[in-house]
Design an enzyme around this catalytic site. Structure first.
Site, PDB file in Angstrom:
ATOM      1  N   LYS A  26      48.832  55.561   7.341  1.00 45.77           N
ATOM      2  CA  LYS A  26      47.767  54.881   8.091  1.00 45.77           C
ATOM      3  C   LYS A  26      47.103  55.870   9.040  1.00 45.77           C
ATOM      4  O   LYS A  26      47.494  57.023   9.130  1.00 45.77           O
ATOM      5  CB  LYS A  26      48.373  53.707   8.854  1.00 45.77           C
ATOM      6  CG  LYS A  26      48.504  52.456   8.001  1.00 45.77           C
ATOM      7  CD  LYS A  26      47.176  51.745   7.829  1.00 45.77           C
ATOM      8  CE  LYS A  26      47.330  50.614   6.818  1.00 45.77           C
ATOM      9  NZ  LYS A  26      46.021  50.239   6.246  1.00 45.77           N
ATOM     10  N   ASP A  27      46.115  55.378   9.762  1.00 46.72           N
ATOM     11  CA  ASP A  27      45.270  56.306  10.502  1.00 46.72           C
ATOM     12  C   ASP A  27      45.655  56.481  11.961  1.00 46.72           C
ATOM     13  O   ASP A  27      45.046  57.265  12.654  1.00 46.72           O
ATOM     14  CB  ASP A  27      43.833  55.835  10.373  1.00 46.72           C
ATOM     15  CG  ASP A  27      43.545  55.509   8.929  1.00 46.72           C
ATOM     16  OD1 ASP A  27      43.290  56.439   8.172  1.00 46.72           O
ATOM     17  OD2 ASP A  27      43.640  54.331   8.561  1.00 46.72           O
ATOM     18  N   ASP A  28      46.632  55.715  12.393  1.00 47.89           N
ATOM     19  CA  ASP A  28      47.242  55.919  13.702  1.00 47.89           C
ATOM     20  C   ASP A  28      46.216  56.296  14.768  1.00 47.89           C
ATOM     21  O   ASP A  28      46.078  57.474  15.154  1.00 47.89           O
ATOM     22  CB  ASP A  28      48.341  56.978  13.581  1.00 47.89           C
ATOM     23  CG  ASP A  28      49.399  56.555  12.559  1.00 47.89           C
ATOM     24  OD1 ASP A  28      49.510  55.350  12.288  1.00 47.89           O
ATOM     25  OD2 ASP A  28      50.087  57.428  12.026  1.00 47.89           O
ATOM     26  N   ASP A  75      55.066  60.041  14.954  1.00 49.95           N
ATOM     27  CA  ASP A  75      54.929  61.294  14.203  1.00 49.95           C
ATOM     28  C   ASP A  75      53.556  61.927  14.381  1.00 49.95           C
ATOM     29  O   ASP A  75      53.170  62.793  13.595  1.00 49.95           O
ATOM     30  CB  ASP A  75      55.235  61.055  12.711  1.00 49.95           C
ATOM     31  CG  ASP A  75      54.333  60.018  12.083  1.00 49.95           C
ATOM     32  OD1 ASP A  75      53.391  59.545  12.748  1.00 49.95           O
ATOM     33  OD2 ASP A  75      54.563  59.669  10.914  1.00 49.95           O
ATOM     34  N   GLN A  90      50.651  67.240   6.755  1.00 53.87           N
ATOM     35  CA  GLN A  90      50.109  66.050   6.067  1.00 53.87           C
ATOM     36  C   GLN A  90      48.626  65.749   6.337  1.00 53.87           C
ATOM     37  O   GLN A  90      47.844  65.560   5.411  1.00 53.87           O
ATOM     38  CB  GLN A  90      50.930  64.805   6.434  1.00 53.87           C
ATOM     39  CG  GLN A  90      50.362  63.510   5.870  1.00 53.87           C
ATOM     40  CD  GLN A  90      51.045  62.275   6.440  1.00 53.87           C
ATOM     41  OE1 GLN A  90      52.113  61.919   5.987  1.00 53.87           O
ATOM     42  NE2 GLN A  90      50.409  61.625   7.408  1.00 53.87           N
ATOM     43  N   TYR A 135      44.791  51.105  -1.316  1.00 50.59           N
ATOM     44  CA  TYR A 135      44.888  52.451  -0.750  1.00 50.59           C
ATOM     45  C   TYR A 135      46.345  52.893  -0.582  1.00 50.59           C
ATOM     46  O   TYR A 135      46.633  53.813   0.142  1.00 50.59           O
ATOM     47  CB  TYR A 135      44.138  52.511   0.584  1.00 50.59           C
ATOM     48  CG  TYR A 135      42.713  52.073   0.422  1.00 50.59           C
ATOM     49  CD1 TYR A 135      41.804  52.903  -0.221  1.00 50.59           C
ATOM     50  CD2 TYR A 135      42.299  50.824   0.850  1.00 50.59           C
ATOM     51  CE1 TYR A 135      40.504  52.501  -0.406  1.00 50.59           C
ATOM     52  CE2 TYR A 135      40.999  50.408   0.665  1.00 50.59           C
ATOM     53  CZ  TYR A 135      40.104  51.244   0.036  1.00 50.59           C
ATOM     54  OH  TYR A 135      38.821  50.840  -0.157  1.00 50.59           O
ATOM     55  N   TYR A 176      46.733  57.628  -0.988  1.00 44.09           N
ATOM     56  CA  TYR A 176      47.512  57.164   0.144  1.00 44.09           C
ATOM     57  C   TYR A 176      48.069  58.324   0.951  1.00 44.09           C
ATOM     58  O   TYR A 176      48.798  59.152   0.436  1.00 44.09           O
ATOM     59  CB  TYR A 176      48.675  56.269  -0.301  1.00 44.09           C
ATOM     60  CG  TYR A 176      49.434  55.801   0.894  1.00 44.09           C
ATOM     61  CD1 TYR A 176      48.822  54.961   1.815  1.00 44.09           C
ATOM     62  CD2 TYR A 176      50.713  56.252   1.159  1.00 44.09           C
ATOM     63  CE1 TYR A 176      49.473  54.574   2.966  1.00 44.09           C
ATOM     64  CE2 TYR A 176      51.379  55.866   2.306  1.00 44.09           C
ATOM     65  CZ  TYR A 176      50.749  55.026   3.196  1.00 44.09           C
ATOM     66  OH  TYR A 176      51.392  54.654   4.342  1.00 44.09           O
ATOM     67  N   GLY A 209      33.497  73.560  11.341  1.00 44.86           N
ATOM     68  CA  GLY A 209      32.759  73.161  12.534  1.00 44.86           C
ATOM     69  C   GLY A 209      33.124  71.815  13.119  1.00 44.86           C
ATOM     70  O   GLY A 209      32.778  71.519  14.251  1.00 44.86           O
ATOM     71  N   ASN A 210      33.806  70.947  12.353  1.00 49.11           N
ATOM     72  CA  ASN A 210      34.120  69.617  12.856  1.00 49.11           C
ATOM     73  C   ASN A 210      35.359  69.099  12.132  1.00 49.11           C
ATOM     74  O   ASN A 210      35.423  69.193  10.903  1.00 49.11           O
ATOM     75  CB  ASN A 210      32.927  68.685  12.595  1.00 49.11           C
ATOM     76  CG  ASN A 210      32.994  67.429  13.448  1.00 49.11           C
ATOM     77  OD1 ASN A 210      33.983  66.707  13.413  1.00 49.11           O
ATOM     78  ND2 ASN A 210      31.949  67.175  14.213  1.00 49.11           N
ATOM     79  N   ASP A 237      48.961  64.046  12.225  1.00 48.14           N
ATOM     80  CA  ASP A 237      50.362  64.054  11.813  1.00 48.14           C
ATOM     81  C   ASP A 237      50.559  65.351  11.033  1.00 48.14           C
ATOM     82  O   ASP A 237      50.063  65.483   9.906  1.00 48.14           O
ATOM     83  CB  ASP A 237      50.631  62.813  10.951  1.00 48.14           C
ATOM     84  CG  ASP A 237      52.067  62.762  10.445  1.00 48.14           C
ATOM     85  OD1 ASP A 237      52.760  63.792  10.501  1.00 48.14           O
ATOM     86  OD2 ASP A 237      52.478  61.685   9.972  1.00 48.14           O
ATOM     87  N   ASP A 262      60.459  51.691   9.820  1.00 48.54           N
ATOM     88  CA  ASP A 262      59.427  52.669  10.243  1.00 48.54           C
ATOM     89  C   ASP A 262      58.492  52.082  11.303  1.00 48.54           C
ATOM     90  O   ASP A 262      57.286  52.361  11.311  1.00 48.54           O
ATOM     91  CB  ASP A 262      58.591  53.160   9.048  1.00 48.54           C
ATOM     92  CG  ASP A 262      59.334  54.188   8.200  1.00 48.54           C
ATOM     93  OD1 ASP A 262      60.485  54.523   8.518  1.00 48.54           O
ATOM     94  OD2 ASP A 262      58.740  54.649   7.202  1.00 48.54           O
TER      95      ASP A 262
HETATM   96  C1  F6R Z   1      53.655  54.754   7.473  1.00 45.42           C
HETATM   97  C2  F6R Z   1      54.539  55.874   7.159  1.00 45.42           C
HETATM   98  C3  F6R Z   1      55.877  55.606   6.588  1.00 45.42           C
HETATM   99  C4  F6R Z   1      55.949  56.072   5.139  1.00 45.42           C
HETATM  100  C5  F6R Z   1      57.325  55.770   4.514  1.00 45.42           C
HETATM  101  C6  F6R Z   1      57.446  56.312   3.095  1.00 45.42           C
HETATM  102  O1  F6R Z   1      52.438  55.213   7.983  1.00 45.42           O
HETATM  103  O2  F6R Z   1      54.174  57.002   7.350  1.00 45.42           O
HETATM  104  O3  F6R Z   1      56.236  54.266   6.715  1.00 45.42           O
HETATM  105  O4  F6R Z   1      54.935  55.471   4.393  1.00 45.42           O
HETATM  106  O5  F6R Z   1      58.342  56.345   5.301  1.00 45.42           O
HETATM  107  O6  F6R Z   1      57.188  57.667   3.123  1.00 45.42           O
HETATM  108  P1  F6R Z   1      57.296  58.595   1.822  1.00 45.42           P
HETATM  109  O7  F6R Z   1      56.456  57.968   0.765  1.00 45.42           O
HETATM  110  O8  F6R Z   1      56.773  59.912   2.320  1.00 45.42           O
HETATM  111  O9  F6R Z   1      58.750  58.654   1.471  1.00 45.42           O
HETATM  112 MG    MG Z   2      51.813  58.368  12.475  1.00 51.28          MG
HETATM  113 MG    MG Z   3      53.111  59.739   9.342  1.00 54.18          MG
END
Ligand code: F6R
Ligand code: MG
Ligand code: MG
Length: 392
Positions: free
Chosen positions: A235-237, A56, A98, A351, A232, A107-108, A15, A290
């Site tokens: 998530k790891d998508d 995203d 991000q 987290y 935070y 290297g990785n 992302d 979201d």
């Molecule tokens: C979930 C994600 C969104 C954000 C939310 C708040 O993975 O990316 O749900 O957590 O939109 O975002 P901020 O804290 O950047 O305003």
């Molecule tokens: Mg995402």
């Molecule tokens: Mg995101």
């Protein structure tokens, strides 16, 4: 058969910023990444590539002959993300850069933010693969569908019917908190396997091998960004690659578990359980709260290392009912608002940004009167299970 036919598929995602919050990758960032990969293809570093996005997350699907964890390929992905992130910054996209947690590539890309799923194999005369890409959820979201694809004969008829699959599959399960892994055999150790992967936030299926010949069958990106970053960062998508047909599950068997939109962790602020909705690339964008979490499946034929395709596998009315059910589940879950079990449990919330809020309340707590006498539990939970009455 021979060395010349060994091919590696690398799906690397990050992302690097999106348009209107965490909604959708901007086409100019896709173009920036595409330019980098097109140049690499021209030079012969990679054989072929396909750049796309799910929500995203910018997705780089590449084929090459350099094996998994190749510094050259990871470096290329890093460069593509960097270039895309520069564009994201210029455009003022949200959360630009991000997932690129470090400035220094060494290297990785593992551990630096991007998610990686890679597998190397000798190409069969015809090599169909399915690339799954999900947004607003975590790697453990693949546990249930992969179990059903590779271990459940009610899902995969081939486990019973096809002699090449009849011995079953081996599951490599990673404990993401301890950094240890275990390999379990299906069907012999099904109950042990389920005892672990039923906790998808901690035990994540990383790779699956066909038992009779150890051929790689599936691989999942298992990076847990929050654990890496220590704070935070969404998530790891996750992404996954699954090989299909001729002794592996059929494409239809691979897609079948997604007709049930199971509950996964993620969604709004990475803090909620919600249904995983199978969608086409057209609908690979997260809107309501979201979300809800979405998954795309692209089918390719890998031919002499080239990516023939893709076909957008969930772009089909056969998955309309799953999408409708996902909407109903989304409605039902949303009505719980900030209450569990819609909101994740306390271990997972650690987290997120919730601990900052809880910290503020810490000093507001006063000793509860008569706590020792009336409220403090006299029987420990373990003792309750044995039925023995003891006092402490
Ligand atoms: C979930 C994600 C969104 C954000 C939310 C708040 O993975 O990316 O749900 O957590 O939109 O975002 P901020 O804290 O950047 O305003
Ligand atoms: Mg995402
Ligand atoms: Mg995101």
């Amino acid at each position: 058969m021979g060395e010349e036919r060994r091919v590696t598929i690398s799906v690397i995602k990050a992302d690097i910023g999106s348009i209107a919050g965490h909604h959708k990758v901007h086409p100019d960032t896709i173009a920036a990444a595409t330019r980098v990969l097109a140049e690499a293809k021209r030079k012969g570093t990679i054989i072929d590539f396909y750049v796309t996005h799910v929500g995203d997350d910018l997705q780089l699907i590449m084929t090459h002959r350099k094996g998994v964890d190749s510094p050259e390929i990871h470096g290329l992905a890093w460069e593509a993300f960097k270039k895309a992130a520069e564009v994201a910054k210029e455009l003022g996209l949200y959360a630009a850069g991000q997932d690129l947690l470090s400035d220094a590539f060494s290297g990785n890309v593992r551990g630096l933010g991007p998610g990686v799923a890679e597998m190397e194999f000798v190409e069969r005369p015809s090599e169909p693969i399915v690339v799954f890409m999900a947004d607003k959820t975590e790697p453990g979201a693949f546990n249930l569908p992969l179990y059903r694809i590779f271990a459940d004969p009610f899902n995969t008829a081939g486990l019973v019917i096809d002699p090449r699959m009849h011995d079953g599959f081996k599951f490599e399960v990673l404990d993401v908190l301890e950094g240890k892994y275990v390999v379990l055999n299906a069907p012999e150790e099904l109950y042990d396997l389920l005892a672990l992967i039923g906790t998808p936030s901690r035990y994540v299926i990383k790779r699956i091998y066909r038992k009779r010949d150890n051929e790689i069958a599936a691989v999942v990106s298992v990076e847990r960004l929050n654990l890496i970053a220590g704070r935070y960062v969404g998530k790891d998508d996750p992404v996954a690659i699954v090989r299909a047909q001729s002794g592996f599950p059929a494409v239809g068997e691979i897609l079948e578990p997604f007709s049930f939109p199971h509950l996964v962790a993620g969604w709004m602020r990475g803090s909620h359980w919600g249904p995983l909705m199978p969608v086409s690339l057209r609908d690979a964008k997260c809107t309501r709260f979201d979300g809800p979490p979405r998954i795309v499946a692209l089918g390719f034929q890998v031919t002499k290392g080239k990516l023939i395709g893709p076909v957008d596998l969930f772009d089909d009315p056969a998955f309309d009912e799953a999408r409708r059910l996902a909407q109903q589940i989304a409605d039902y879950m949303r009505r719980h608002g900030p209450f569990m079990p819609h909101r994740l449990g306390p271990e997972e919330m650690e987290y997120t940004t919730l601990p900052q809020v809880l910290e503020k309340l810490k000093n507001r707590f006063a000793e509860a009167k008569d706590y020792e006498k009336y409220i403090k539990p006299k029987i420990k939970k373990s003792e309750l299970l044995t039925g023995e009455e003891t006092h402490d």
